[in-house]
Design a protein around this motif. Structure first.
Motif, short mmCIF file in Angstrom:
data_model
loop_
_atom_site.label_atom_id
_atom_site.label_comp_id
_atom_site.label_asym_id
_atom_site.label_seq_id
_atom_site.Cartn_x
_atom_site.Cartn_y
_atom_site.Cartn_z
N ILE A 198 12.30 -14.83 -3.49
CA ILE A 198 12.36 -14.37 -2.13
C ILE A 198 13.45 -13.48 -2.07
N GLU A 199 13.15 -12.36 -1.08
CA GLU A 199 14.10 -11.27 -0.55
C GLU A 199 14.34 -11.68 0.97
N PHE A 200 15.63 -11.78 1.54
CA PHE A 200 16.00 -12.12 2.62
C PHE A 200 16.97 -11.26 3.52
N PRO A 201 16.97 -11.07 4.63
CA PRO A 201 17.91 -10.19 5.51
C PRO A 201 19.20 -11.06 5.51
N THR A 202 20.14 -10.29 5.14
CA THR A 202 21.53 -10.79 5.49
C THR A 202 22.76 -9.84 6.02
N LEU A 205 20.99 -29.53 5.57
CA LEU A 205 21.34 -28.16 4.78
C LEU A 205 22.59 -28.69 4.03
N ALA A 206 22.30 -28.63 2.73
CA ALA A 206 23.62 -28.99 1.80
C ALA A 206 23.80 -27.57 0.82
N ILE A 207 24.93 -27.54 0.47
CA ILE A 207 25.24 -26.48 -0.48
C ILE A 207 26.04 -27.04 -1.72
N GLY A 250 20.22 -17.31 3.71
CA GLY A 250 19.10 -17.60 2.69
C GLY A 250 18.78 -19.04 3.45
N ALA A 251 19.52 -20.16 3.58
CA ALA A 251 19.20 -21.45 4.34
C ALA A 251 18.60 -21.15 5.80
N LEU A 252 19.13 -20.37 6.49
CA LEU A 252 18.68 -20.12 7.77
C LEU A 252 17.27 -19.41 7.73
N HIS A 253 17.20 -18.73 6.69
CA HIS A 253 15.67 -18.06 6.39
C HIS A 253 14.79 -19.03 6.30
N LEU A 254 14.87 -19.97 5.36
CA LEU A 254 14.01 -21.07 5.11
C LEU A 254 13.82 -21.88 6.31
N ALA A 255 14.98 -22.22 7.08
CA ALA A 255 14.80 -23.13 8.34
C ALA A 255 14.00 -22.43 9.23
N LYS A 256 13.97 -21.16 9.55
CA LYS A 256 13.24 -20.37 10.39
C LYS A 256 11.80 -20.61 10.15
N GLN A 257 11.65 -20.45 8.99
CA GLN A 257 10.04 -20.57 8.52
C GLN A 257 9.53 -21.93 8.24
N GLY A 258 10.43 -23.14 8.86
CA GLY A 258 9.94 -24.31 8.81
C GLY A 258 9.91 -25.03 7.41
N LEU A 302 21.58 -5.55 5.21
CA LEU A 302 21.09 -5.55 3.87
C LEU A 302 20.22 -6.76 3.67
N ASP A 303 19.50 -6.57 2.30
CA ASP A 303 18.71 -7.77 1.78
C ASP A 303 19.57 -8.36 0.54
N ALA A 304 19.13 -9.73 0.50
CA ALA A 304 19.70 -10.37 -0.75
C ALA A 304 18.50 -11.37 -1.23
#
Length: 641
Positions: free
Chosen positions: A372-376, A483-485, A468-476, A380-382
């Protein structure tokens, strides 16, 4: 029959016993004539590393008698601990760091004295019956060790004669086919080899010493990787002078680009002895290169300058060696176990010599990673690899969202490849998602991406893990309340920063992570002692930055549970870092646990400790996230819970 159960509570056939039962680490392939060798790191033997060769039936034969352990501590991370020439094995033994010579079936014989000298990355000089090798001299006690390139006579026990000195670090001494020239890499503080290093070349004089060294390529802002002589005596290397690690050679005294491409044909030299290319029988190059986190295999025709990709099933290729028409490599994929693999260029056939694990797991319990590529931050993208929950026996209740473990890799100049990992499957088959983040600073995406972290360690990496975590959370795809790291070493620092300076994550696990940057700058080993100059700022001149970005000084910002794992013999990140963090968090009244391991260094190698750490992290999350683990896990004390 499929059962309905909350994420995290799924029962899985993938146990920690399965992960460690017959699993081995694979490293350092060596080719000697028709023979193939490789090193196996064995958790069941306390992490001992053994040389193995297949017999006529294909079964592996152990060549290293116990208690010998093939591993060097040069730069602490080692690598390049093995050389085989005409059936004679030369290796560094971990316990005493002496070099040994062994004829197969015989007892190893010490070549170097029992004093504080370490060796790595040796080559054999057939014209003078000697080894040329990197030496790290620790005989000065508390002073910084001295790194040199030395010649080591094979006629008797000796410490070696210095050939090259004056720089802080050396790597890759490589003799020309006629033994008349020596090439090598060198660099000095504060650079790491991927920041910039120099490729030097000198004539070998009749008495075995070297003539005046010539600068061939490289510099403070150009990283050189894997200098190699072709069979016809030309010097090849990889350089990132264009922003990408590409292939070059010296032709008539000039640097010639072989195939410009937005891809990486090199990798950071954390360890010695890694290779990404070699020469075929007809004089062309077989090479491994990575794009967007996935490795490829190709043949570069040196006449036409055309690169042809080889169709093969692996996403990761490492330690590539070429002899004649044979290519041998350590390879793995998202659905393929890491293995020693041989590819025949003539027939196109592939043969697996050794699997890292022979366990066969039903694919219904294996999560396939998604790139996956996501906005940061900063527009920029990460990049990351997402492993969704996967267990064919379970579904979650409607409306339930999975907990997510965000993984921050070590290095930080490293990268996470898309590989089949039973350790990841342990989590995903129990109902967790995993996001393996290749944050800004990771390799595989060009120098510009790698340099995003310069001056910004503890900021850019944290931003990318959070986003990255918030990107997945927003997508459900993840529960934002679970969320853990987690991460080890540099990834442990990113973990601690994310938990201290941000409020996105609700729990975390640090494996031998850095909590005090100043202590790391003062106490760590030579190889990394100035690493933070580029990542943070000059020390002690920018002590303000070191304090500002050290979680230990800002525990007032930490509001969520954390578990810390630490090897008590770690020289890279000393145990006091985890101990200070544990005490500080404990005093705040936040749930915290600390699990130290006797005999472990930087990274856990013993089977029982690998098992304990994995189960303990899962148990910790089950308690703080409030779900019932399906497995019986040995409990431990969690302070303030």
């Amino acid at each position: 029959m499929v059962q309905i159960a909350p994420y995290g509570s799924w029962k899985s056939p993938i146990s920690t016993e399965m992960i460690i039962t017959d699993a081995v680490g694979l490293a350092d392939i060596a080719l000697d004539g028709a023979d193939i060798y490789w090193l196996e790191g064995r958790p069941k033997e306390g992490g001992r590393v053994v040389l193995v060769r297949p017999d006529a039936s294909g079964a592996g034969i152990d060549l290293t008698p116990a208690p010998f352990n093939i591993r060097t501590r040069v730069h602490e991370y080692g690598g390049g601990a093995l050389l085989i020439n005409n059936g004679v094995i030369y290796f560094s033994n971990f316990a005493d760091q002496r070099l040994y010579r062994q004829v197969e079936g015989g007892a190893p014989e010490a070549l170097t004295p029992a004093i504080a000298l370490r060796y790595a990355d040796a080559v054999y000089d057939q014209h003078r019956n000697r080894l040329i090798t990197v030496r790290e001299d620790h005989t000065a006690g508390g002073h910084e060790p001295v790194n040199t390139i030395v010649s080591l006579s094979l006629s008797g026990e000796n410490g070696g004669e210095v050939l090259v000195s004056g720089k802080d670090f050396y790597a890759c001494p490589r003799l020309s086919p006629d033994s008349t020239k020596l090439a090598w890499l060198e660099w000095s503080h504060p650079n790491m080899p991927w920041d910039g290093c120099e490729l030097r070349l000198a004539s070998v004089l009749p008495d075995g010493t070297l003539g005046e060294a010539e600068l061939v390529a490289g510099g403070l802002r150009e990283s050189i990787y894997q200098p190699t002589w072709s069979p016809d005596g030309l010097l090849y290397f990889v350089s990132d002078r264009t922003g990408w690690w590409n292939l070059y050679r010296i032709t008539d005294g000039q640097v010639e680009s072989l195939y410009p491409m937005e891809a990486e044909f090199g990798q950071p030299m954390w360890v010695f002895g890694t290779q990404t290319y070699g020469f075929t029988l007809d004089g062309n190059i077989v090479c491994a290169f990575t794009q967007n986190g996935f490795w490829n295999l190709g043949i570069l025709d040196l006449q036409s300058k055309v690169l042809s990709r080889i169709n093969q099933p692996y996403n990761y290729i490492g330690n590539l060696k070429v002899s004649g028409n044979r290519v041998v490599m350590i390879a793995g994929g998202s659905n393929k176990t890491m293995a020693v693999v041989e590819y025949d260029l003539s027939s196109g056939e592939m043969r697996v010599h050794k699997l890292a694990s022979t366990l066969e797991v039903d694919s219904g319990y294996i999560s396939t990673p998604q790139a996956i590529e996501f906005p940061t931050n900063g527009g920029l993208d990460a990049y990351a690899l997402y492993y969704p929950p996967a267990n064919k026996d379970y579904l979650a209740p409607e409306g339930d969202l999975p907990p997510l473990v965000v993984r921050s890799h070590g290095g930080p100049t490293s990268a996470s490849p898309a590989l089949l990992s039973l350790s990841f499957a342990y989590w995903t088959s129990r109902g967790f998602g995993i996001l393996d983040v290749n944050y800004g600073g990771s390799t595989g995406y060009g120098r510009e991406y790698r340099e995003r972290l310069n001056g910004n360690w503890g900021i850019v990496d944290v931003d990318d893990c959070v986003n990255g975590a918030l990107h997945l959370a927003k997508q459900g795809l993840a529960d934002e309340n679970r969320l853990a790291i987690q991460g080890g070493s540099a990834g442990g620092y990113t973990t601690l920063c994310a938990l201290t300076f941000r409020d996105t994550f609700k729990a975390g696990a640090s494996y031998f992570g850095v909590s005090d940057l100043e202590a790391l700058a003062r106490d760590t080993h030579k190889f990394e002692s100035r690493y933070l100059d580029n990542l943070v700022g000059a020390y002690p001149e920018r002590l303000d930055l070191y304090r500002a970005r050290s979680p230990i000084y800002h525990t007032e910002g930490l509001r969520c549970p954390i578990i810390l794992f630490q090897g008590l013999e770690d020289k890279v990140v000393p145990p006091n870092q985890a101990e200070m963090m544990f005490e500080a968090v404990k005093q705040k009244g936040i749930p915290v646990a600390y699990i130290p391991f006797e005999g472990e260094q930087h990274g856990f190698r013993r089977a029982d400790n690998i098992k304990r750490a994995l189960e303990a992290e899962f148990y910790f999350y089950s308690k703080v996230f409030g779900f019932e683990a399906a497995d019986q896990i040995e409990p431990f004390e969690i302070a303030n819970l």
